[in-house]
Design a protein around this motif. Sequence first.
Motif, mmCIF file in Angstrom:
data_model
loop_
_atom_site.group_PDB
_atom_site.id
_atom_site.type_symbol
_atom_site.label_atom_id
_atom_site.label_comp_id
_atom_site.label_asym_id
_atom_site.label_seq_id
_atom_site.Cartn_x
_atom_site.Cartn_y
_atom_site.Cartn_z
ATOM 1 N N ILE A 5 9.831 24.122 54.309
ATOM 2 C CA ILE A 5 9.057 24.161 53.062
ATOM 3 C C ILE A 5 9.919 24.797 51.973
ATOM 4 O O ILE A 5 10.778 25.635 52.254
ATOM 5 C CB ILE A 5 7.749 24.967 53.200
ATOM 6 N N ASP A 6 9.684 24.379 50.741
ATOM 7 C CA ASP A 6 10.279 25.037 49.581
ATOM 8 C C ASP A 6 9.207 25.906 48.926
ATOM 9 O O ASP A 6 8.104 25.421 48.614
ATOM 10 C CB ASP A 6 10.796 24.002 48.566
ATOM 11 N N ILE A 7 9.524 27.174 48.733
ATOM 12 C CA ILE A 7 8.622 28.094 48.044
ATOM 13 C C ILE A 7 9.199 28.351 46.658
ATOM 14 O O ILE A 7 10.317 28.864 46.527
ATOM 15 C CB ILE A 7 8.498 29.430 48.798
ATOM 16 N N ARG A 8 8.431 28.006 45.638
ATOM 17 C CA ARG A 8 8.881 28.221 44.260
ATOM 18 C C ARG A 8 7.956 29.224 43.569
ATOM 19 O O ARG A 8 6.737 29.051 43.558
ATOM 20 C CB ARG A 8 8.907 26.920 43.469
ATOM 21 N N PHE A 9 8.556 30.277 43.020
ATOM 22 C CA PHE A 9 7.818 31.245 42.210
ATOM 23 C C PHE A 9 8.206 31.032 40.758
ATOM 24 O O PHE A 9 9.402 30.983 40.426
ATOM 25 C CB PHE A 9 8.164 32.689 42.604
ATOM 26 N N THR A 10 7.204 30.916 39.882
ATOM 27 C CA THR A 10 7.438 30.790 38.445
ATOM 28 C C THR A 10 6.701 31.925 37.747
ATOM 29 O O THR A 10 5.491 32.089 37.940
ATOM 30 C CB THR A 10 6.937 29.429 37.922
ATOM 31 N N TYR A 11 7.427 32.687 36.951
ATOM 32 C CA TYR A 11 6.872 33.880 36.290
ATOM 33 C C TYR A 11 7.056 33.719 34.797
ATOM 34 O O TYR A 11 8.181 33.535 34.316
ATOM 35 C CB TYR A 11 7.605 35.122 36.799
ATOM 36 N N ASP A 12 5.947 33.759 34.034
ATOM 37 C CA ASP A 12 6.060 33.484 32.602
ATOM 38 C C ASP A 12 6.084 34.764 31.770
ATOM 39 O O ASP A 12 6.020 35.876 32.300
ATOM 40 C CB ASP A 12 4.963 32.524 32.130
ATOM 41 N N ILE A 13 6.144 34.595 30.447
ATOM 42 C CA ILE A 13 6.356 35.710 29.524
ATOM 43 C C ILE A 13 5.171 36.667 29.504
ATOM 44 O O ILE A 13 5.300 37.844 29.170
ATOM 45 C CB ILE A 13 6.637 35.184 28.086
ATOM 46 N N ASN A 14 3.982 36.188 29.912
ATOM 47 C CA ASN A 14 2.795 37.045 29.923
ATOM 48 C C ASN A 14 2.516 37.637 31.297
ATOM 49 O O ASN A 14 1.439 38.185 31.536
ATOM 50 C CB ASN A 14 1.568 36.266 29.430
ATOM 51 N N GLY A 15 3.487 37.504 32.216
ATOM 52 C CA GLY A 15 3.312 38.107 33.526
ATOM 53 C C GLY A 15 2.449 37.290 34.467
ATOM 54 O O GLY A 15 1.910 37.822 35.437
ATOM 55 N N LEU A 16 2.302 35.984 34.199
ATOM 56 C CA LEU A 16 1.515 35.116 35.060
ATOM 57 C C LEU A 16 2.432 34.509 36.116
ATOM 58 O O LEU A 16 3.451 33.909 35.797
ATOM 59 C CB LEU A 16 0.859 34.004 34.238
ATOM 60 N N LEU A 17 2.081 34.681 37.379
ATOM 61 C CA LEU A 17 2.906 34.197 38.483
ATOM 62 C C LEU A 17 2.255 32.978 39.119
ATOM 63 O O LEU A 17 1.086 33.007 39.494
ATOM 64 C CB LEU A 17 3.081 35.299 39.530
ATOM 65 N N GLU A 18 3.032 31.902 39.254
ATOM 66 C CA GLU A 18 2.572 30.702 39.957
ATOM 67 C C GLU A 18 3.424 30.512 41.197
ATOM 68 O O GLU A 18 4.659 30.515 41.131
ATOM 69 C CB GLU A 18 2.685 29.464 39.062
ATOM 70 N N ALA A 19 2.759 30.362 42.344
ATOM 71 C CA ALA A 19 3.458 30.107 43.602
ATOM 72 C C ALA A 19 3.201 28.660 44.006
ATOM 73 O O ALA A 19 2.048 28.214 44.033
ATOM 74 C CB ALA A 19 2.973 31.063 44.682
ATOM 75 N N GLU A 20 4.266 27.950 44.306
ATOM 76 C CA GLU A 20 4.157 26.544 44.702
ATOM 77 C C GLU A 20 4.873 26.352 46.030
ATOM 78 O O GLU A 20 6.003 26.824 46.209
ATOM 79 C CB GLU A 20 4.772 25.644 43.632
ATOM 80 N N VAL A 21 4.208 25.682 46.972
ATOM 81 C CA VAL A 21 4.798 25.414 48.292
ATOM 82 C C VAL A 21 4.793 23.914 48.530
ATOM 83 O O VAL A 21 3.745 23.261 48.383
ATOM 84 C CB VAL A 21 4.015 26.136 49.407
ATOM 85 N N ILE A 22 5.943 23.362 48.895
ATOM 86 C CA ILE A 22 6.075 21.916 49.159
ATOM 87 C C ILE A 22 6.648 21.716 50.553
ATOM 88 O O ILE A 22 7.676 22.324 50.917
ATOM 89 C CB ILE A 22 6.995 21.228 48.131
ATOM 90 N N VAL A 23 5.985 20.873 51.356
ATOM 91 C CA VAL A 23 6.513 20.496 52.672
ATOM 92 C C VAL A 23 7.550 19.393 52.455
ATOM 93 O O VAL A 23 7.234 18.339 51.887
ATOM 94 C CB VAL A 23 5.385 19.993 53.598
ATOM 95 N N ILE A 24 8.765 19.642 52.881
ATOM 96 C CA ILE A 24 9.871 18.729 52.579
ATOM 97 C C ILE A 24 9.647 17.340 53.170
ATOM 98 O O ILE A 24 9.866 16.323 52.507
ATOM 99 C CB ILE A 24 11.208 19.311 53.089
#
Length: 566
Positions: free
Chosen positions: A444-463
């Motif tokens: 799996i790929d785990i992607r963390f995206t963190y924006d300027i307002n401190g909002l965290l998005e976690a995305e998981v993709i099964v390859i």
Amino acid sequence: MTIIGIDLGTTNSLVSYWSENGSQLIPNALGKLLTPSVVSLDEDGKVLVGEIAKERMITHPEFSTSVFKRYMGTKKKIQLGATTYLPEELSALVIRSLKEDAEHYLGQSLHEAVISVPAYFSDAQKKATKRAGELAGLKIERLISEPTAAAISYGLHLNEAECKFLVFDLGGGTFDVSILELFDNVMEVRAVAGDNYLGGEDFTETLISMFLKHHSLIAADLDRKTQALIRKQAEQAKQAFCESKKVTMSVSKDDASLTFDISLDEYETATKPIFQKLKVPIERALHDAKLKIKDLDAILLVGGATKLPLIRSFVSRLFGQLAYAHVSPDEAVAIGAGVQAALKGKHAMLKEVFLTDVCPYTLGTSISIRKAQGFHESGHFLPIIERNTTIPVSKVDRLYTIYDNQKVINVDILQGEARLAKDNIFLGELNISVPPKPAGTEAIDIRFTYDINGLLEAEVIVISTGLKKTLVIEKDPGAMTPEEIAQSIAHLAQLKIHPRDQQENRLLIARGERLFEENIGSLRHEIGQLLRSFEDLLDQQHAEQITAERDRIKAIFNSIDAQGGL
């Protein structure tokens, strides 16, 4: 539409706006720029905020509270009389008072604000601050870190083409260190570090501990009123060290006067552990920014605690240079917040200053590692976004199944710096299905995206299958549910802020009540008579006579306070 800037402080709070003369601070109903972050309820259930509430910390401690900013983002309940409040609800009452002061001063309704937060605040603490603003009736789309706000206020005055700052921000309850670089109208945060439970209050607590030890007293054995009196004396003694090398604390207890003389040398010795704690975030920030002390062009002092000579001496010795202090440490953050509010409002008069920020904490997940003995050990922390990474940022890591026919992979989202997952803060989790195959086959790929307002998005993709799951981290430890927010808004809306036009009179009475309790004998009798005559005059509603008598009594109270009462 004017957007205001708010410095929501542990000890004091301020509000500002942008005018043709730059960022301007707005006075409160008492004509002062600093509003103590203290809340009290009076006998009629009206909310008292600021100086009046601060006076009532002595006379009505069970209905008054302060230093609640330290508990933002937690479920800690603070009781005022029969009612309990969350820290963000108390902060909302302070913000509401500031909002009403600004509306009165500007002559318009206000609907939006930029609020400053300590750079080292966690996501939960930032979101609690945002909720506090919304509970107060303001739209909060932008938070700005306190050191960044302060650097803006200083940076607009330094006139340096390129400059590396260290912002030493010691407030009442929090300590932040930020290293920033200013170049070509870009304010870049290089690194932040701090301690959310270290501040000027700790220097006050040291004096309290010394007083209690000297008199063989235990704080838990004392009633709240006596504790409040000791704290007030400690706060006054701390400030007195600005001008004297020896101070005296004196508290009346059981018809006896307990005194304690302390020298500056003794105080410095007692506060050494605090200064050792202050060094740790400084060293971490320099390390993360890959800088040495000699690389810094300026040290900026921010926060009321930095006015103490002990602090300034410490900073000068540590950095080998005098710190900038031409902007008031109390006001720098609010001034910067006002600039940021103008930037958000795209004010035509203001030359754009581009800001970059960093993620203050490491964000990652827990993994299992293969031990030399051949088995897997779970509970290890895998950093994905390292602390002090410039935001917005998006980073990905690939993980594999660890045993045959594994059908599900659990991905937890963690915040912190510890090696073991259990020692970091749990923010959320995702479970995603994978085809059952031999160990190490599925990934799996785990992607963390963190924006300027401190909002965290976690995305998981099964390859292998392309299955994707996403989680936006909005619910934090200590967060209020939508139902709780709705209930809180309804409750706070019913609470009435004490009328602005009566605050000077109410402050005089609160101050007189405090002095009455602090003193005994003929002086106490005189204070009581003054209060009774003033209350009689209030009933008659003669404005000019009330003003004249208020000024006369205020001068007497100033004299009593200056002489220390007895």
